[in-house]
Design an enzyme around this catalytic site. Structure first.
Site, PDB file in Angstrom:
ATOM      1  N   GLN B 110     -19.550 112.595 -63.035  1.00 20.33           N
ATOM      2  CA  GLN B 110     -20.710 113.221 -62.402  1.00 20.33           C
ATOM      3  C   GLN B 110     -20.731 114.742 -62.588  1.00 20.33           C
ATOM      4  OE1 GLN B 110     -21.017 111.611 -58.342  1.00 20.33           O
ATOM      5  NE2 GLN B 110     -22.313 109.968 -59.169  1.00 20.33           N
ATOM      6  N   LYS B 159     -16.283 121.654 -55.638  1.00 21.37           N
ATOM      7  CA  LYS B 159     -15.698 120.926 -54.510  1.00 21.37           C
ATOM      8  C   LYS B 159     -14.451 121.616 -53.962  1.00 21.37           C
ATOM      9  CE  LYS B 159     -14.748 116.171 -53.081  1.00 21.37           C
ATOM     10  NZ  LYS B 159     -14.700 114.754 -53.538  1.00 21.37           N
ATOM     11  N   MET B 466     -57.016 109.478 -62.861  1.00 15.03           N
ATOM     12  CA  MET B 466     -57.462 110.672 -63.584  1.00 15.03           C
ATOM     13  C   MET B 466     -57.271 110.495 -65.091  1.00 15.03           C
ATOM     14  SD  MET B 466     -58.910 113.559 -63.223  1.00 15.03           S
ATOM     15  CE  MET B 466     -58.679 114.370 -61.631  1.00 15.03           C
TER      16      MET B 466
END
Lengths: 90, 554
Positions: B110, B159, B466
């Site tokens: 990650q 972290k 649209m």
């Protein structure tokens, strides 16, 4: 049209990246880059750029970057490091 | 005190009461600190939802919205919302967890270069490299988000820094803003004088009001300026609600789907006073043909906007709030005001659509008339968004939240959540299309969890409306991938989240349904079926000047 911009930026890892990202995104090709370390906290950057767009567009956007402390437009046409206009100074 | 404790302590001390987010591995220490904090965390169901909730919170109040996400996919899920905040100049601080410094750059689990990703979508971003820098980084982030032209700031916190002991000392605020957020600079005195002279001699002036009026807390100053000058006014999407509702010379929204009277007035004017707007292409149409006869006064807090798109005859750098009191001059343009009133009469909106089906403009007008004036309306993106802008009235621009610059589908539901959290005493209406509703539909879970009394109206034409309209007008009716007729049953979907709902498809059923919507104390969803072929008019086609609008009849 070719121009040289002299910047003083924070000695921060992302400072140069932000300057280059803004130059590219606003439609200015970087044709030259010279970087020297002024002191522990600042570095001087000379940026050569080429674009069909008005240089004012880029100067105003670069002024907004947090890490840019000082910014001057240097006239390339006169072929010397003459400060044309003081744009930002801290 | 750890770095994580410092962050929550900082938020508490700076009166950040609400944050929106979603936890994950790299931000767990901050969530652990939040567990013990008085800051109230609203768990959203997607980080994009958290980002838009922070935007809704900020846009409904003017405060800084705060959102949290973990590293990697958590941070990337925030990027769309940060881009939305950047293009609409919304003050947001996003705090992301990052992997520990020891493994940064090793393609860890990650791990992504979030700082690099943030460059294009933030006003400023910071990767904290030492716990001693954390307090100053927070100061910097919150100040930069609000100063000058507001915008999003991201702080990426590794972290290990979140876990590190920073000692009991908290660094003193150190950030010194280099921007003058208020007041008129000395260099502007000449420009102010020039602007006054232009106003005095103008025979056909128009005030072009942008989002900068609201962001600069200049709504009272604007209303005072207009009451003195009596200049006809047009508004951008973000500025709707800035002009007082009873101002007789309000011509409404200009631009691609603006009112015909507004566009004609701008095209005929001899002085355009730009108040905190940026000549966006949705407003100008073909730029060379925009306000062709007008001198331009441009007042903006961002120097980069002056002369960026349209050269200003008189550029004034400063907050609109501080400049407008200096421009309250008496104007001599009675004939022009009468002409603009004639334009208003010549181009009225019409609500007399035939048939039993529901005509969305009429429904929205009726809803606008029925809802309390302190209501917040959160629009999504598409045809319904333009109908909202055209047919609903707002008492303040903070009561109309609409994704303008980025035009992000999925905006309204999470933004409505943020607005409701920010203003619990005010009714909040989320009005979206069927396509938009599906994009962040998971946030119904957030509404259920916190029992937020948000009222949702889904204008369902079973189309990406649209785009379908443009395919009809400009792509010879080749309807590529705009059929959404396999939507789920939205009423059943809402009820799965314990949100009562009702469905209507006939005009005769609308009054009762609207009564139920307005009088339900908790959340409610009204599913409204409309004609898939209904179009938004007028429309300025690509490459056309604003006076060359397409209408239903041409």
């Amino acid at each position: 049209m070719q121009n040289t911009i002299a910047l003083t930026v924070d000695h921060h890892p992302v400072a140069i990246e932000r300057v280059l990202q803004v130059a590219r995104y606003r439609g200015f090709n970087v044709t030259g880059l010279r970087l020297t370390r002024a002191n522990d906290h600042r570095q001087d950057l000379f940026l050569d750029v080429v674009s069909d767009r008005n240089i004012e567009l880029l100067l105003k956007q670069l002024t907004k970057i947090f890490h840019v402390l000082d910014l001057n437009l240097v006239s390339l046409e006169q072929n010397k490091a003459e400060v044309v206009e003081l744009r930002k100074s801290l | 005190m750890t770095g994580a404790d410092l962050i929550t302590d900082y938020l508490e001390k700076h009166e950040v009461q609400h944050v929106f987010g979603y936890p994950g591995g790299a931000i767990m220490p901050i969530y652990d600190a939040l567990y013990r904090s008085s800051v109230q965390h609203f768990l959203c169901r997607h980080e994009q939802g958290a980002g838009f909730a922070a935007i809704g919170y900020a846009r409904a109040t003017g405060k800084t919205g705060v959102c949290l996400a973990t590293s990697g996919p958590g941070a990337t899920n925030l990027l769309t919302a940060l881009a939305d905040a950047k293009l609409d100049s919304v003050p947001v601080v996003a705090i992301t967890g990052q992997v520990s410094q020891a493994v940064m750059g090793t393609d860890a689990f990650q791990e992504l270069d979030v700082l690099g990703l943030s460059l294009a979508v933030t006003k400023h971003s910071i990767l904290v490299s030492h716990v001693d820098e954390l307090s100053a980084a927070l100061d910097e982030a919150f100040a930069v988000a609000q100063e000058g032209r507001p915008g999003p700031v991201l702080i990426d916190v590794p972290k290990n820094i979140q876990l590190e002991d920073c000692g009991l000392k908290v660094a003193e605020p150190s950030y010194q803003s280099s921007q003058n957020n208020s007041g008129v600079t000395a260099n502007n005195e000449t420009a102010i004088y020039h602007a006054q002279e232009l106003l005095k001699i103008a025979q056909r002036p128009v005030a072009y009001i942008g989002g900068g009026v609201m962001m600069g807390s200049a709504v009272p100053a604007l209303r005072e300026f207009l009451s003195v000058t009596q200049i006809p006014a047009v508004s951008t999407l973000k500025a709707l609600g800035s002009v007082a509702r009873d101002y007789p010379h309000d011509l409404g929204m200009l631009g691609m789907h603006g009112r015909e009277c507004a566009n004609h007035a701008v095209q005929e004017c001899d002085l355009l006073i730009n108040l905190g707007a940026r000549f966006d292409d949705r407003v100008t149409g073909e730029l060379a043909g925009f306000a062709p006869n007008a001198k331009v006064i441009h007042i903006d807090i961002d120097a980069a906007e002056l002369n960026k798109i349209r050269a200003a005859d008189c550029g004034v750098l400063g907050n609109v709030r501080d400049v407008l009191p200096l421009l309250k001059v008496t104007t001599n343009c009675d004939a022009w005001r009468s002409h603009c009133q004639q334009l208003l009469s010549t181009y009225p909106w019409r609500y007399d659509a035939p048939g039993k089906g529901i005509y969305a403009p009429r429904l929205l007008r009726d809803l606008s008339d029925a809802m309390p004036t302190n209501s917040v309306v959160c629009a999504d993106v598409g045809q319904h968004q333009m109908w909202i802008a055209q047919h609903m009235r707002f008492s303040h621009p903070q009561n109309h939240l609409s994704s303008g610059g980025l035009g992000t589908m999925g905006f309204s539901l999470p933004a409505g959540i943020g607005a409701q959290v920010a203003r619990p005493q005010d009714p909040v209406f989320v009005i979206c299309g069927d396509g938009s509703f599906m994009m962040n539909v998971q946030e119904l879970g957030t509404i259920k969890r916190f029992q937020l009394p948000v009222k949702i109206v889904v204008i369902d034409n079973q189309r990406l409306g649209m785009v379908r309209q443009w395919q009809q007008l400009f792509f010879d009716g080749r309807y590529s991938e705009t059929d959404l007729s396999d939507n789920p049953d939205f009423s059943t979907l809402a009820k799965a989240f314990d949100i009562p709902a009702c469905y209507v498809e006939n005009q005769s059923d609308v009054p009762a349904a609207m009564h139920e919507l307005l009088n339900t104390s908790g959340p409610f969803l009204l599913h409204v079926r409309i004609d898939p072929d209904e179009n938004v008019w007028p429309l300025v086609p690509p490459g056309a000047a604003n006076h060359n609008m397409l209408t239903e009849t041409n």
